[in-house]
Design a protein around this motif. Structure first.
Motif, mmCIF file in Angstrom:
data_model
loop_
_atom_site.group_PDB
_atom_site.id
_atom_site.type_symbol
_atom_site.label_atom_id
_atom_site.label_comp_id
_atom_site.label_asym_id
_atom_site.label_seq_id
_atom_site.Cartn_x
_atom_site.Cartn_y
_atom_site.Cartn_z
ATOM 1 N N UNK A 107 27.251 -17.810 7.569
ATOM 2 C CA UNK A 107 26.266 -16.840 8.041
ATOM 3 C C UNK A 107 26.648 -15.439 7.559
ATOM 4 N N UNK A 108 25.659 -14.676 7.135
ATOM 5 C CA UNK A 108 25.861 -13.295 6.715
ATOM 6 C C UNK A 108 25.439 -12.387 7.863
ATOM 7 N N UNK A 109 26.344 -11.499 8.273
ATOM 8 C CA UNK A 109 26.065 -10.634 9.415
ATOM 9 C C UNK A 109 26.452 -9.193 9.087
ATOM 10 N N UNK A 110 25.680 -8.251 9.621
ATOM 11 C CA UNK A 110 25.970 -6.845 9.391
ATOM 12 C C UNK A 110 25.559 -6.031 10.609
ATOM 13 N N UNK A 111 26.270 -4.939 10.827
ATOM 14 C CA UNK A 111 25.942 -4.026 11.904
ATOM 15 C C UNK A 111 26.771 -2.761 11.762
ATOM 16 N N UNK A 112 26.102 -1.631 11.683
ATOM 17 C CA UNK A 112 26.824 -0.370 11.518
ATOM 18 C C UNK A 112 27.582 -0.347 10.195
ATOM 19 N N UNK A 113 28.867 -0.024 10.267
ATOM 20 C CA UNK A 113 29.698 0.052 9.064
ATOM 21 C C UNK A 113 30.338 -1.287 8.719
ATOM 22 N N UNK A 114 29.967 -2.371 9.424
ATOM 23 C CA UNK A 114 30.618 -3.668 9.253
ATOM 24 C C UNK A 114 29.658 -4.675 8.649
ATOM 25 N N UNK A 115 30.168 -5.500 7.746
ATOM 26 C CA UNK A 115 29.376 -6.576 7.158
ATOM 27 C C UNK A 115 30.314 -7.665 6.669
ATOM 28 N N UNK A 116 29.830 -8.899 6.698
ATOM 29 C CA UNK A 116 30.644 -9.987 6.181
ATOM 30 C C UNK A 116 30.017 -11.332 6.471
ATOM 31 N N UNK A 117 30.801 -12.360 6.191
ATOM 32 C CA UNK A 117 30.360 -13.738 6.360
ATOM 33 C C UNK A 117 31.230 -14.438 7.389
ATOM 34 N N UNK A 118 30.621 -15.291 8.195
ATOM 35 C CA UNK A 118 31.378 -16.142 9.118
ATOM 36 C C UNK A 118 31.469 -17.524 8.498
ATOM 37 N N UNK A 119 32.553 -18.217 8.768
ATOM 38 C CA UNK A 119 32.653 -19.591 8.276
ATOM 39 C C UNK A 119 31.648 -20.459 9.026
ATOM 40 N N UNK A 120 31.734 -20.459 10.357
ATOM 41 C CA UNK A 120 30.825 -21.235 11.197
ATOM 42 C C UNK A 120 30.375 -20.352 12.348
ATOM 43 N N UNK A 121 29.069 -20.237 12.517
ATOM 44 C CA UNK A 121 28.494 -19.489 13.620
ATOM 45 C C UNK A 121 27.839 -20.500 14.545
ATOM 46 N N UNK A 122 28.296 -20.539 15.788
ATOM 47 C CA UNK A 122 27.781 -21.516 16.742
ATOM 48 C C UNK A 122 26.806 -20.852 17.706
ATOM 49 N N UNK A 123 25.665 -21.476 17.865
ATOM 50 C CA UNK A 123 24.642 -20.970 18.780
ATOM 51 C C UNK A 123 25.110 -21.136 20.227
#
Length: 132
Positions: A107-123
């Motif tokens: 999953x690609x996620x971003x917010x403010x000055x931070x951005x990156x990828x998670x290996x596994x994002x669990x709902x």
């Protein structure tokens, strides 16, 4: 660490490096300036064999866990981060979350000055702006 316009974008890797050595942020900023065409000093060293081995082991572990999830019948949304621009990967991640996918891989996620990828994002089932 990278620059987007006049903004510096940080990742989890940047935070981990900073936790290990606060001076690393100074060196990373200097390297960023050099990449932008300014003289910022020396750059990062190439990965040695032990770093490459750790990366390969981590990649193999991820693939194994992904295969286990699929074998167990878990619906996994895989984001094609290697082929997609970050903004596109972020949009695909948001669409997967809104579609109630239980697991999003890369999953690609971003917010403010931070951005990156998670290996596994669990709902997690709770009320949010993405739905219930």
């Amino acid at each position: 660490m990278k620059r987007e316009g006049d903004k510096i974008i940080l990742s989890a890797s940047d935070l981990m490096r900073f936790q290990g050595c606060q001076h690393s942020a100074t060196l990373d900023l200097a390297w960023l300036q050099r990449r932008d065409g300014h003289d910022g000093g020396i750059g990062p060293a190439a990965d040695d064999e032990s770093a490459k081995l750790l990366q390969a082991k981590g990649d193999a572990h991820e693939r194994s866990f992904l295969a286990e999830l699929k074998a167990a019948g878990v619906s996994v949304e895989e984001i094609e981060t290697k082929r997609a621009a970050f903004a596109d990967a972020s949009a695909m991640t948001l669409a997967a979350l809104k579609a109630d996918r239980p697991i999003v891989y890369q999953a690609a996620m971003a917010g403010g000055a931070w951005a990156g990828y998670t290996d596994f994002l669990e709902r997690v089932e709770r009320s949010s702006s993405l739905g219930s």
